[in-house]
Design a protein around this motif. Structure first.
Motif, short mmCIF file in Angstrom:
data_model
loop_
_atom_site.label_atom_id
_atom_site.label_comp_id
_atom_site.label_asym_id
_atom_site.label_seq_id
_atom_site.Cartn_x
_atom_site.Cartn_y
_atom_site.Cartn_z
N ASP A 92 -18.45 31.92 8.55
CA ASP A 92 -18.06 32.47 7.19
C ASP A 92 -17.99 31.22 6.22
OD1 ASP A 92 -18.11 34.92 8.13
OD2 ASP A 92 -15.94 35.16 8.41
N GLU A 93 -17.37 30.14 6.45
CA GLU A 93 -16.89 29.00 5.76
C GLU A 93 -18.28 28.45 5.46
OE1 GLU A 93 -14.37 26.22 7.69
OE2 GLU A 93 -15.12 24.59 6.13
N MET A 94 -19.26 28.34 6.49
CA MET A 94 -20.63 27.73 6.10
C MET A 94 -21.40 28.36 5.20
SD MET A 94 -24.27 27.97 7.20
CE MET A 94 -24.06 29.27 8.57
N VAL A 95 -21.35 30.01 5.24
CA VAL A 95 -22.20 30.57 4.46
C VAL A 95 -21.41 30.70 2.91
CG1 VAL A 95 -22.24 33.18 3.62
CG2 VAL A 95 -22.60 32.46 5.91
N GLU A 96 -20.00 30.36 2.84
CA GLU A 96 -19.45 30.12 1.45
C GLU A 96 -20.00 28.78 0.92
OE1 GLU A 96 -17.73 31.39 -1.70
OE2 GLU A 96 -17.96 32.75 0.30
N LYS A 97 -20.20 27.77 1.75
CA LYS A 97 -20.31 26.44 1.29
C LYS A 97 -21.81 26.27 0.78
CE LYS A 97 -17.34 23.35 4.06
NZ LYS A 97 -16.54 23.08 2.96
N ILE A 98 -22.78 26.93 1.51
CA ILE A 98 -24.17 26.73 1.32
C ILE A 98 -24.65 27.81 0.09
CG2 ILE A 98 -24.73 26.18 3.65
CD1 ILE A 98 -26.13 28.64 4.16
N LYS A 99 -23.86 28.80 -0.49
CA LYS A 99 -24.04 29.75 -1.40
C LYS A 99 -24.86 28.97 -2.57
CE LYS A 99 -21.42 33.44 -1.48
NZ LYS A 99 -20.06 34.49 -1.80
N GLY A 100 -24.15 27.87 -3.08
CA GLY A 100 -24.41 27.39 -4.49
C GLY A 100 -25.82 26.80 -4.28
N SER A 101 -26.04 25.79 -3.29
CA SER A 101 -27.36 25.30 -3.02
C SER A 101 -28.55 26.26 -2.99
CB SER A 101 -27.41 24.42 -1.47
OG SER A 101 -26.28 23.57 -1.72
N VAL A 102 -28.28 27.35 -2.11
CA VAL A 102 -29.34 28.45 -2.01
C VAL A 102 -29.70 28.89 -3.34
CG1 VAL A 102 -29.83 30.63 -0.86
CG2 VAL A 102 -28.77 28.72 0.51
N GLY A 103 -28.61 29.49 -4.01
CA GLY A 103 -28.86 30.03 -5.26
C GLY A 103 -29.54 29.24 -6.40
N SER A 104 -29.12 27.95 -6.18
CA SER A 104 -30.00 26.90 -7.27
C SER A 104 -31.30 26.98 -7.09
CB SER A 104 -29.39 25.61 -7.01
OG SER A 104 -29.99 24.97 -5.80
N THR A 105 -31.99 27.58 -5.87
CA THR A 105 -33.40 27.43 -5.73
C THR A 105 -34.23 28.71 -6.37
OG1 THR A 105 -33.50 28.42 -3.48
CG2 THR A 105 -33.20 26.06 -3.69
N PHE A 106 -33.37 29.91 -6.68
CA PHE A 106 -34.01 31.18 -6.99
C PHE A 106 -34.84 31.18 -8.01
CE2 PHE A 106 -30.66 33.80 -4.38
CZ PHE A 106 -31.14 33.35 -3.29
N GLY A 107 -36.05 31.36 -8.20
CA GLY A 107 -36.63 31.75 -9.31
C GLY A 107 -36.38 33.20 -9.68
N PRO A 108 -37.30 33.58 -11.04
CA PRO A 108 -37.16 35.03 -11.22
C PRO A 108 -37.87 36.16 -10.45
CG PRO A 108 -38.78 33.62 -12.79
CD PRO A 108 -38.36 33.00 -11.84
N GLY A 129 -29.99 19.43 1.33
CA GLY A 129 -31.21 18.68 1.12
C GLY A 129 -32.31 19.42 1.15
N ILE A 130 -32.29 20.73 2.07
CA ILE A 130 -33.44 21.62 2.06
C ILE A 130 -33.50 22.25 0.47
CG2 ILE A 130 -34.21 23.77 3.08
CD1 ILE A 130 -32.67 22.94 5.46
N ALA A 131 -32.38 22.61 0.14
CA ALA A 131 -32.72 23.10 -1.20
C ALA A 131 -33.13 22.41 -2.43
CB ALA A 131 -31.25 23.69 -1.73
N ALA A 132 -32.62 21.25 -2.43
CA ALA A 132 -33.11 19.96 -3.45
C ALA A 132 -34.50 20.01 -3.26
CB ALA A 132 -32.47 18.62 -3.29
N ALA A 133 -35.23 19.90 -1.99
CA ALA A 133 -36.74 19.73 -1.76
C ALA A 133 -37.23 20.84 -2.24
CB ALA A 133 -36.92 19.41 -0.27
N CYS A 134 -36.61 22.12 -1.98
CA CYS A 134 -37.29 23.58 -2.38
C CYS A 134 -37.17 23.21 -4.30
CB CYS A 134 -36.50 24.61 -1.97
SG CYS A 134 -36.69 25.10 -0.28
N ARG A 135 -36.35 22.90 -4.67
CA ARG A 135 -36.32 22.90 -6.31
C ARG A 135 -37.40 22.11 -6.69
NH1 ARG A 135 -30.59 22.62 -5.43
NH2 ARG A 135 -30.50 20.44 -5.77
N GLU A 136 -37.63 20.77 -6.02
CA GLU A 136 -38.82 19.85 -6.36
C GLU A 136 -39.96 20.36 -6.05
OE1 GLU A 136 -38.61 15.89 -4.73
OE2 GLU A 136 -40.58 15.55 -5.43
#
Lengths: 354, 354
Positions: B18-34, B129-136
């Motif tokens: 549960d703690e992990m899911v909370e922590k990665i939420k921001g990273s994951v959401g930052s990659t979402f396109g429309p 790290g994965i999310a940053a690469a996805c954004r790029e």
């Protein structure tokens, strides 16, 4: 002897890789539907979504649905029993059963296999298991990766991950926001433990009770414990899509859930709208022998059993009361045992087991 | 103390999850396109392919392109250096760089992380790290799985697999069947070893030369060996798609190859038509210091170096001679160093390094 270091002398067996590719070719090719495009080079798998008369179904507003999962520590049972032909079905089932929850049909699948050493025979058996499950689920195995990593995995250890992509027509997505009091909960039979809770299973059977995988167990109908535990996860794609097809998705089928880690208690609330709860009648279905066996051997408290295991219900459909009998009938006709196991009531997104 | 066994006491930490899911939420959401559709329940990730004015690009005959890969034993270096922020880029790059070979643009990505124990901090760093690469790379991280498997992975060990889906317009697929004598081979600079050949790297540096990851190395410009070896794999998506966009794909860009295991020698033939070969001039580009360092430390024969490592060229484009200068110019303008490193000649699908 040469002083030069090489890739081969560093533990990477290139010939084994070539042999493996040769061995799995037939299995992989057997899953290809007409939308798979075969291209030399092999950098990637190609799957056409083109609208055309060549395909049985075209999509107006396609939404891609994607899932990934492994089979957890069930791979350790396969390793210990030297039996690798069934975990491929577990791998495919864990992803495609998640996907159909939204009303999506699987299109294609990719697998990642990692092991200490690449054994072409073993990989071929694993991949044929994956391919057979892909054929049953109606999806094409368009890619995969095999990694030889002796420093990460111990001798004979391996792990596998699966990725599935499916498609659903945008206005037919089952959003899980429409279940209402009075709706019927239909439970689809599982084949046993499926692919969740194996850390607890191992703790019960091997750490504590010191049982052997090979010993026949009376309360399991004389079957070997290992054989019962390795029983592959059911593929629900075909029967569930048959119900969707006949009952016109979004209107009559209110919600669905794949019962994985967390059991009925943890998974049904994921698709319940605010203001509702699920009331499940525990005596309304037949539990496979493995669950009372695990509960007693542990011992494990009843409530914990329902929080960890599927308890005999591997997939759930929430259906309007008018269509509940029909849904069970369609499932049964498609070879899937199913029961009305409860109903939706007013409440706060919980599951009550009565 | 209770005699009852539980899931938690069997080694599965639900709170950590549960703690992990909370922590990665921001990273994951930052990659979402429309095109990403957010749906509660989380059984699967959804990505719309709908044709609509809401999207910058629509597809007439979309072909999905899918890849999966891991980063091999590079994860062991990350483990040994306790540095987890860069291997996520390796994971994304290994799949998306394969996909663009066909002219496809990445749409979405899913990751599978497996470890002995779920450490929410470590997972959060890996996923960012994965999310940053996805954004790029312009793709959305729409799903993932984290598996805690103490019996398979040793303490602090982990493995990761990535899965990417992209799309290409059917008549713009770069099939690699049109290269002809006279075409120019353009090499795109790598950042170092990327994610292949680490079993040989480990054999050279640690088994044989007994070097330390932390020691600065003069011939590596005084940088620490571990730091140089962990340098993440380049993402070629943005510069390569820029060239495709400007030079109108299929006609001027004849073939492309991601240089992974097998090096230039093994990967270029995958996209060469019959009757051609690639002649590469070894002095036409700057090799990163790590390659002469590994070759000398091994020692490793020059031909073996070219069969295992990218030798400084991580991606190759085969372009008509009229457009070669222009292609290099576009790559450079997009921050990607590139050189004309050879040409296509008559031959039998081999690579000659001169």
């Amino acid at each position: 002897m040469s002083d030069y270091l090489t890739y081969q002398s560093s533990g990477v067996n290139i010939e084994a890789n070539d042999e493996m590719v040769e061995k799995i070719k037939g299995s992989v090719g057997s899953t290809f539907g007409p939308r798979v495009m075969d291209l030399h080079g092999g950098f990637a798998g190609l799957f056409s979504l083109e609208n055309s008369n060549n395909f049985s179904k075209n999509y107006k507003n396609p939404v891609l649905v994607s899932c990934t999962d492994g089979v957890g520590t069930k791979v350790m049972l396969a390793r210990d029993m030297c039996k690798f032909d069934t975990v491929g079905q577990d791998l495919v089932a864990m992803s495609v059963n998640d996907m159909i929850v939204l009303g999506a049909a699987p299109l294609f699948f990719l697998d990642y296999l990692a092991a200490d050493e690449l054994n072409p025979e073993k990989v071929a058996v694993l991949v044929e298991g994956i391919a057979a499950a892909c054929r049953e689920a109606g999806c094409s195995l368009i890619g995969g990766e095999t990694a030889e990593m002796p420093g990460i995995y111990s001798k004979n250890d391996f792990d596998m991950a699966g990725f599935a992509v499916g498609v659903v027509e945008k206005d037919e997505i089952i959003k899980g926001d429409s279940a209402e009091p009075g709706d019927v909960i239909i439970g689809l039979s599982s084949s046993g433990v499926h692919s969740n809770g194996y850390s607890l299973v191992r703790n019960i059977c091997f750490n504590k009770a010191k049982l052997s995988l090979d010993s026949p167990v009376d309360s399991l109908g004389g079957r070997k414990l290992g054989e019962v535990l390795l029983e592959p996860t059911k593929l629900y794609v075909q029967p569930v899509l048959a119900v969707l097809e006949e009952l016109k998705a979004a209107s009559e089928i209110k919600a669905m859930a794949h019962i994985t880690g967390g059991g009925l208690v943890g998974n049904i609330p994921r698709v319940l709208p605010e203001g509702t709860k699920a009331v499940i009648k525990r005596k309304s279905w037949e539990k496979p022998d493995i669950f009372p066996f695990l509960q007693k051997t542990g011992p494990v408290e009843e409530s914990e059993m329902y929080r960890v295991f599927n308890m005999g219900v591997g997939f759930v459909m929430v259906v309007s009361p008018e269509k509940a009998d029909k849904a069970v009938e369609i499932l049964t006709k498609n070879g899937q045992q199913a029961w009305q196991i409860g109903e939706i009531c007013k409440g706060s997104k919980e599951v009550v087991i009565q």
